[in-house]
Write a protein that holds these residues in place. Sequence first.
Motif, PDB file in Angstrom:
ATOM      1  N   CYS A 126      50.368  -2.816  18.908  1.00 57.95           N
ATOM      2  CA  CYS A 126      49.802  -4.514  19.025  1.00 57.95           C
ATOM      3  C   CYS A 126      49.866  -4.500  21.199  1.00 57.95           C
ATOM      4  CB  CYS A 126      50.930  -5.346  19.128  1.00 57.95           C
ATOM      5  SG  CYS A 126      51.247  -4.738  16.603  1.00 57.95           S
ATOM      6  N   CYS A 172      54.780  -9.696  19.327  1.00 56.05           N
ATOM      7  CA  CYS A 172      56.051 -11.429  19.228  1.00 56.05           C
ATOM      8  C   CYS A 172      57.532 -10.684  18.866  1.00 56.05           C
ATOM      9  CB  CYS A 172      55.206 -12.136  17.527  1.00 56.05           C
ATOM     10  SG  CYS A 172      53.243 -11.312  17.463  1.00 56.05           S
ATOM     11  N   TYR A 175      59.284 -12.662  16.752  1.00 59.93           N
ATOM     12  CA  TYR A 175      59.654 -12.681  15.811  1.00 59.93           C
ATOM     13  C   TYR A 175      60.029 -11.457  14.790  1.00 59.93           C
ATOM     14  CZ  TYR A 175      55.217 -13.210  15.133  1.00 59.93           C
ATOM     15  OH  TYR A 175      53.781 -13.509  14.206  1.00 59.93           O
ATOM     16  N   CYS A 176      59.049 -10.780  15.386  1.00 61.03           N
ATOM     17  CA  CYS A 176      58.747  -9.018  14.709  1.00 61.03           C
ATOM     18  C   CYS A 176      59.597  -7.677  14.397  1.00 61.03           C
ATOM     19  CB  CYS A 176      57.023  -8.789  14.851  1.00 61.03           C
ATOM     20  SG  CYS A 176      56.448  -7.368  14.309  1.00 61.03           S
ATOM     21  N   GLY A 202      52.104  -3.602  12.592  1.00 61.93           N
ATOM     22  CA  GLY A 202      51.349  -3.022  14.117  1.00 61.93           C
ATOM     23  C   GLY A 202      50.120  -3.817  14.210  1.00 61.93           C
TER      24      GLY A 202
HETATM   25  S1  SF4 Z   1      52.686  -6.022  13.852  1.00 61.40           S
HETATM   26 FE1  SF4 Z   1      54.511  -8.039  14.825  1.00 61.40          FE
HETATM   27  S2  SF4 Z   1      54.315  -7.577  16.962  1.00 61.40           S
HETATM   28 FE2  SF4 Z   1      52.105  -7.119  16.154  1.00 61.40          FE
HETATM   29  S3  SF4 Z   1      51.084  -8.433  16.708  1.00 61.40           S
HETATM   30 FE3  SF4 Z   1      51.747  -8.739  13.893  1.00 61.40          FE
HETATM   31  S4  SF4 Z   1      53.660 -10.814  13.581  1.00 61.40           S
HETATM   32 FE4  SF4 Z   1      53.122  -9.142  16.281  1.00 61.40          FE
END
Ligand code: SF4
Length: 383
Positions: A17, A21, A23-24, A69
Amino acid sequence: MFQQPPPLSLYIHIPWCLKKCPYCDFNSYVRMADSRLESAYQQALLADLVQELPHIQNRPIETVFIGGGTPSLFSSHCLGTLLEKLYIILTIPAGAEITLEANPETLNRQRLREFLDLGINRLSLGIQSFDESSLKKLGRIHSRDTALTMAQTALATGFTHVNLDLMFGLPDQTVSMALQDLAIAVALHPQHLSWYQLTLEPQTVFGKHPPTLPDEETLWTLQTEGQAYLASQGYEHYEISAYAQPQAHCRHNLNYWQFGDYLGIGAGAHGKLTQPTHSQITRSYKQSHPERYLHTAHSADVKITEPPLSESQIILEFMINALRLTQGFYRSQFEQRTGIDLNQLTLPLTQAIAHNWLIKDHDHIYPTPLGLRYLNNLLELFV
Ligand code: SF4
Ligand SMILES: C[S@@+](CC[C@H](N)C(=O)[O-])C[C@H]1O[C@@H](n2cnc3c(N)ncnc32)[C@H](O)[C@@H]1O
């Protein structure tokens, strides 16, 4: 006894990515687009896939899901080469569903056009919210305008299956903010909406430093009002978090929930295969760190295979998946996909019906709204 294996899907994981993020907890790592890495990874994916071929004996692949991802970080050239090889190596029938997950910030009109021309026929856009303050709190890299423009462009470019991922229960979110997100999404007329409740995953920034989330009452109100609103707009609520216009269900995810088989290639990708001749269901997963994956993809070390599932594991896993679906399952589907006689479950089914968590209409078994709400309690009956 199994008579024949269930439908087979292919999941391809791209573990990078532009930004992580908070929360991820998906298996994803920060990395900019890089053509050498892309090409090495694409070759690793194919080497990984080739090692799976003896296990699938030319069974057709009904759906392909390129997820992450952020797979839309990859160039269309690289994704095109990958898809071309898949069509050579595998039996992919005409009309197969081919999904690409995308972050709006990685797209533009031309890239969308190129993805469509590659035969990708379903686009799943990670939007999360159209509210600028929520996007900031979620650490998203795109603005509300980019999200709107890319969703509109994808639909105008000719994608006939567009999904928007939205989350609710966001930091400081009110009922009207959540409903506003849904209204903006619906006004775009996507064929599919995934509306997830934000969960605090222990290993994430949010898990370690929890933001202030809406209380239970607010969550309950926004969820019931949101569901009623989506139903009024013609979106069928077919799985806990999934809503679709008629005929626009995600076939790939339905195959997971209906306890179908899937191959998983790429870093950390999971697979499940039924071997009727051995009366076995086996799960496996691939090396999860991208570097380790790249180093092992050309050898058997890339794959970790678990012991075949026991009968009690098969029953529980079937229920964990099938009872997420508002339509539940049919006796024949349970017996074909698990190799187990449903009569073995008379006691837990009777208990679930007595709690008003399940309805049994002849051979059709499905959860009530109460059952969906208390899904964990319902599933405990099958442990
Ligand atoms: S996979 Fe997770 S960290 Fe990557 S952009 Fe999507 S939500 Fe954000
Ligand atoms: C692997 S992401 C794919 C989309 C793309 N990476 C993006 O975020 O733009 C799949 C979806 O999972 C959801 N998701 C991720 N973490 C979550 C969490 N902690 N709680 C609820 N939903 C989550 C988000 O809606 C996200 O779009």
